[in-house]
Enzyme design. Structure first.
Site, PDB file in Angstrom:
ATOM      1  CG  ASP A  12      -1.973   1.091   0.514  1.00 43.81           C
ATOM      2  OD1 ASP A  12      -2.182   1.816  -0.281  1.00 43.81           O
ATOM      3  OD2 ASP A  12      -2.679   1.312   2.430  1.00 43.81           O
ATOM      4  CG  HIS A  29       0.601   1.304  -9.131  1.00 42.86           C
ATOM      5  ND1 HIS A  29       0.651   1.395  -7.960  1.00 42.86           N
ATOM      6  CD2 HIS A  29      -0.068   2.759  -9.610  1.00 42.86           C
ATOM      7  CE1 HIS A  29      -0.843   2.219  -7.637  1.00 42.86           C
ATOM      8  NE2 HIS A  29      -0.888   2.753  -8.447  1.00 42.86           N
ATOM      9  CG  LEU A 123      10.127 -16.096  -2.511  1.00 42.62           C
ATOM     10  CD1 LEU A 123      10.376 -16.581  -0.742  1.00 42.62           C
ATOM     11  CD2 LEU A 123      10.578 -15.162  -2.504  1.00 42.62           C
ATOM     12  CD  GLU A 199       1.100 -12.657  16.085  1.00 44.69           C
ATOM     13  OE1 GLU A 199       0.844 -11.615  16.197  1.00 44.69           O
ATOM     14  OE2 GLU A 199       0.933 -13.551  17.199  1.00 44.69           O
TER      15      GLU A 199
END
Length: 235
Positions: A12, A29, A123, A199
Site C-alpha cells: 500500500d 506503482h 522462494l 500476526e
C-alpha cells in the site's frame, strides 16, 4: 530469531508516495514494482520460504481508467521481467485470484510465468491479481458444490482442511505474518480465511520506500509476540 515461514504483504501507498514526490500515481506503482523485486530477494536471503503479495484487488477496477490502464501495462512488463527473475533466482511463482477478467495476452503471460517456474525450488512467490478473498471463497464453494453434486465428495467428508484445498492457496501454508505498508490498518478483502491465526504488522512506511531494514523490524516485532492457538503457546 525465528524467521516466519510465510509472509503476506499488502503493498500500500504507491500512489500517495508518488504524490508526495510531485509525480503521477502510476510512477509510484512502477517504483513499487521495482522494490518488490528487491524485497523478494531480501526475503529469500533472510530464510522466508513463502511470500504472498497483493498486486491488484477485485475492487481496484473501480479506480480511474487511466490508473487501471497504467497498472495493466505495468503488469505486462512485470510478468516478463518476473520470468527472468524467477529463472535467475530459482523462484517458484503462483498466481492467486481470477485471471479471466484480464486481457488474454496478460492471462497468457501469467500462465507462462507459472509454467516456466513450476519446478524451481527457491522462494515460493504468490501474486494476488484480480483477487478478493470473498470472491475466492465463493469460487471455492462453487467448485466444492459441483463435486458434491457429482458424488465426488460426500457432505459428511467436508472439513476445514478439505475446503482449504479448494482455495487459490491450496498448495501454500497459511501466513505467519501479514505486513501492511503506508499506515492503513485493515485487511481490504485479502486472504481472510488464511489469516485467521496470522500476526499483523502495520507500518507508516509507503511500499516504494519499504526496505530490508523495515522487513527486519516486522520480523523482530513478530518474534516479540507469544503465539497461542486455542490457549496453547506455540513452541
Amino acid at each position: 530469531m525465528i524467521i516466519p515461514q510465510h509472509v503476506a504483504i499488502i503493498l500500500d501507498g504507491n500512489g500517495r508516495w508518488a504524490k508526495s514526490k510531485g509525480m503521477p500515481r502510476n510512477y509510484g506503482h512502477s517504483r513499487g514494482a521495482k522494490n518488490l523485486e528487491v524485497i523478494c530477494e531480501d526475503a529469500y536471503n533472510m530464510g522466508i520460504k513463502y511470500l504472498t503479495v497483493y498486486l491488484f484487488s477485485t475492487e481496484n477496477w473501480k479506480r480511474s481508467r487511466e490508473e487501471v490502464d497504467g497498472l495493466m501495462r505495468l503488469f505486462r512488463s512485470y510478468t516478463k521481467t518476473c520470468i527472468k527473475t524467477a529463472r535467475k533466482n530459482n523462484m517458484k511463482v503462483r498466481v492467486l485470484g481470477d485471471p479471466t477478467a484480464l486481457d488474454l495476452d496478460l492471462q497468457k503471460s501469467l500462465k507462462d510465468l507459472v509454467e516456466s517456474s513450476k519446478d524451481n525450488t527457491g522462494l515460493n512467490f504468490q501474486i494476488a491479481i484480480n483477487y478478493g478473498s470473498r470472491d475466492e471463497i465463493v469460487r471455492a464453494i462453487k467448485k466444492l458444490a459441483a463435486d458434491v453434486k457429482a458424488d465426488k465428495v460426500p457432505i459428511d467428508a467436508i472439513t476445514e482442511e478439505l475446503f482449504a484445498g479448494y482455495l487459490d492457496t491450496r498448495e501454500v501454508p497459511d501466513p505467519d505474518l501479514l505486513i501492511r505498508t503506508s499506515g492503513e490498518q485493515r485487511l481490504s478483502n485479502y486472504l481472510c480465511w488464511q489469516l485467521a491465526y496470522t500476526e499483523f504488522y502495520f507500518t507508516d512506511v509507503p511500499w516504494p520506500a519499504f526496505t530490508k531494514e523495515d522487513l527486519w523490524k516486522a520480523i523482530e516485532k513478530y518474534n516479540g509476540r507469544e503465539r497461542r492457538f486455542g490457549g496453547v503457546k506455540e513452541e
